[in-house]
Design a protein around this motif. Structure first.
Motif, PDB file in Angstrom:
ATOM      1  N   ARG A 308     -18.261  -8.628  -2.943  1.00 33.01           N
ATOM      2  CA  ARG A 308     -17.892  -8.809  -4.355  1.00 33.01           C
ATOM      3  C   ARG A 308     -16.789  -9.844  -4.540  1.00 33.01           C
ATOM      4  N   GLY A 309     -16.199 -10.285  -3.430  1.00 33.21           N
ATOM      5  CA  GLY A 309     -15.106 -11.262  -3.501  1.00 33.21           C
ATOM      6  C   GLY A 309     -13.744 -10.639  -3.713  1.00 33.21           C
ATOM      7  N   ASP A 310     -13.629  -9.326  -3.595  1.00 32.56           N
ATOM      8  CA  ASP A 310     -12.357  -8.626  -3.823  1.00 32.56           C
ATOM      9  C   ASP A 310     -11.688  -8.346  -2.474  1.00 32.56           C
ATOM     10  N   THR A 311     -10.995  -9.330  -1.935  1.00 30.13           N
ATOM     11  CA  THR A 311     -10.412  -9.205  -0.595  1.00 30.13           C
ATOM     12  C   THR A 311      -9.225  -8.243  -0.563  1.00 30.13           C
ATOM     13  N   GLU A 312      -8.453  -8.180  -1.626  1.00 28.49           N
ATOM     14  CA  GLU A 312      -7.318  -7.260  -1.647  1.00 28.49           C
ATOM     15  C   GLU A 312      -7.774  -5.811  -1.627  1.00 28.49           C
ATOM     16  N   ARG A 313      -8.854  -5.536  -2.335  1.00 30.19           N
ATOM     17  CA  ARG A 313      -9.396  -4.178  -2.326  1.00 30.19           C
ATOM     18  C   ARG A 313      -9.925  -3.830  -0.936  1.00 30.19           C
ATOM     19  N   ALA A 314     -10.521  -4.803  -0.283  1.00 34.52           N
ATOM     20  CA  ALA A 314     -11.024  -4.586   1.073  1.00 34.52           C
ATOM     21  C   ALA A 314      -9.875  -4.219   2.014  1.00 34.52           C
TER      22      ALA A 314
END
Length: 450
Positions: A308-314
């Motif tokens: 999804r492009g959400d690296t901080e959430r990862a």
């Protein structure tokens, strides 16, 4: 100040992790039951020592290829995060083709050379004979096992870990039944001893593959992912799976060869010590299997969020999952330290084996507390494609620290089994430290599309 507070994110992690843990725990139960069955045969120390060699040799060979689950899992998790559901189906088809071809080749080779492998790994001729029989029958089921590996990667990637849980419950229940029949003999079938454990596991694996195929024909999955509509091998997808899987394959083989070397070192100390080490490793599954379940969850969550492009959430999910795993291993570690004999009696009733193994289990109980950080965050790095880094960290910690220290303390300094097992905390603390530093401070969040 609270060190830990339970949040909605933790509930979401557990929603994915708990079914995976349940499925893995059934494998743990089977391993413990198998060890208990074999541990009650006459001359149990020979059978247990042979089983230790047979099980680790099996893992060493199949782990090189079972990492296809990791490659499949990571690629599908990204596709799922991108909402490319038909692409997930194409990945499954390609993965199944790879695993089936590889399984047939590997099964044929090991079945033919089972005795040679066993004689190379065992010091005692009797132990080697029993281990060779086990390997012969166990590897007949490897093609079916690798098919289930591809199916697992698919369902992990789309977050349907309950499928794996149901698979584990059914297949491992059948494993216990088949093993009891063939180890001791029933219904006119003559008992085969340790060889019967290998044959029983193979039959259960065939049933497992049939279960997964049955799930794939359900309309809810078939219509969404269209894998039967796209029945073809896609070289580009195969390349992505192999690029992610290969370092994991090498890592798995080095880990298991390292542990096989450790088992061989304990064999130099004595057959009783080798048997004791086998039951300690079986007991450690109580903590390790759930850790691997948390690892499955973190691969799914990190992979989906990177898609999804959400690296901080990862990154957030990586650390929160590791906290849950660490809490679990702390509880288990306290049990191992406080009551090792109660744990060990679940696997064998041989008093000499239990008394020899109890101090080693206390040492292992302390070390495994730190392992959870390493194994969970390592899975997060693998989901980001950093499989080569994880491999190097494992090889350094296992081969250059664990095995040499075990030999030095156990054999050279003549500290016996306790000395050999004292190498474990050095290994797990170093590995966890390397992985933690990379996950916290490294650039793993900058990833390429797979």
């Amino acid at each position: 100040m609270k060190l830990f507070s339970f949040t909605e994110d933790h509930k979401y992690i557990l929603k994915i992790a708990l079914p995976a843990i349940a499925g893995l725990s059934t494998q743990m139960v089977v391993s413990m039951v198998d060890t208990a069955m074999v541990g009650r045969l006459p001359d149990a120390k020979y059978y247990l020592a042979a089983m230790g060699i047979g099980v680790f040799a099996t893992w060493a060979v199949v782990s090189f290829f079972s990492s296809l689950a990791t490659g499949t899992h990571v690629v599908i998790a990204r596709r799922y995060g991108e909402k490319n559901y038909e692409g997930c189906g194409k990945v499954l088809n390609t993965s199944l083709a790879l695993s089936t071809m590889i399984g047939i080749v590997i099964s044929s080779l090991v079945v033919v050379f089972a005795d040679t492998i066993a004689n190379f790994l065992a010091v005692d001729d009797k132990v080697a004979f029993y281990a060779g029989e086990y390997l012969h029958y166990r590897f007949l089921g490897i093609p079916f096992f690798l098919m289930t590996v591809s199916y697992r990667g698919f369902y992990f990637g789309i977050g349907k870990t309950k499928i794996f849980m149901f698979s584990g419950i059914i297949a491992n229940f059948l494993n216990i039944i088949f093993n009891y029949i063939f180890i001791y003999g029933m219904f006119g079938i003559e008992g085969m001893g340790l060889a019967g454990a290998g044959l029983g596991s193979t039959l259960a694996t065939v049933c497992d593959a049939l279960f997964y195929f049955g799930v794939t024909i359900l309309p809810s999955y078939r219509k969404s992912y269209k894998y039967f509509k796209n029945l073809r091998f896609v070289p580009e997808i195969a390349k992505s799976i192999i690029q992610i899987s290969l370092p994991v394959s090498i890592q798995n083989v080095f880990i298991l060869i390292g542990f096989l070397s450790f088992i061989s070192i304990t064999g130099l100390i004595g057959t009783l010590e080798q048997a004791a080490s086998n039951v300690v490793f079986t007991a450690l599954l109580i903590s390790l299997m759930p850790c691997f379940g948390f690892g499955i969850a973190v691969q799914t969550l990190v992979g989906n969020n990177l898609g999804r492009g959400d690296t901080e959430r990862a990154r957030h999910y990586g650390f929160e999952t590791s906290k849950l795993a660490a809490l679990y291993t702390l509880i288990v570690g306290i049990v191992f330290l406080a009551a090792p004999r109660i744990v060990l009696i679940l696997t064998t009733n041989d008093g000499n084996v239990i008394e020899t193994a109890a101090p080693a289990l206390r040492i292992a109980g302390f070390g495994q507390i730190f392992y959870s950080f390493g194994v969970v965050l390592a899975n997060g790095l693998q989901a980001a494609g950093k499989t080569f880094f994880v491999m190097v960290a494992e090889v350094i910690s296992n081969w250059l620290v664990f095995v040499p220290i075990a030999y030095l303390l156990g054999v050279v300094f003549k500290l016996g089994l306790i000395g050999a097992w004292l190498a474990l905390p050095f290994y797990v603390i170093l590995y966890a430290g390397i992985i933690y530093i990379k996950f916290k401070y490294g650039n793993w969040q900058t990833y390429k599309k797979v």
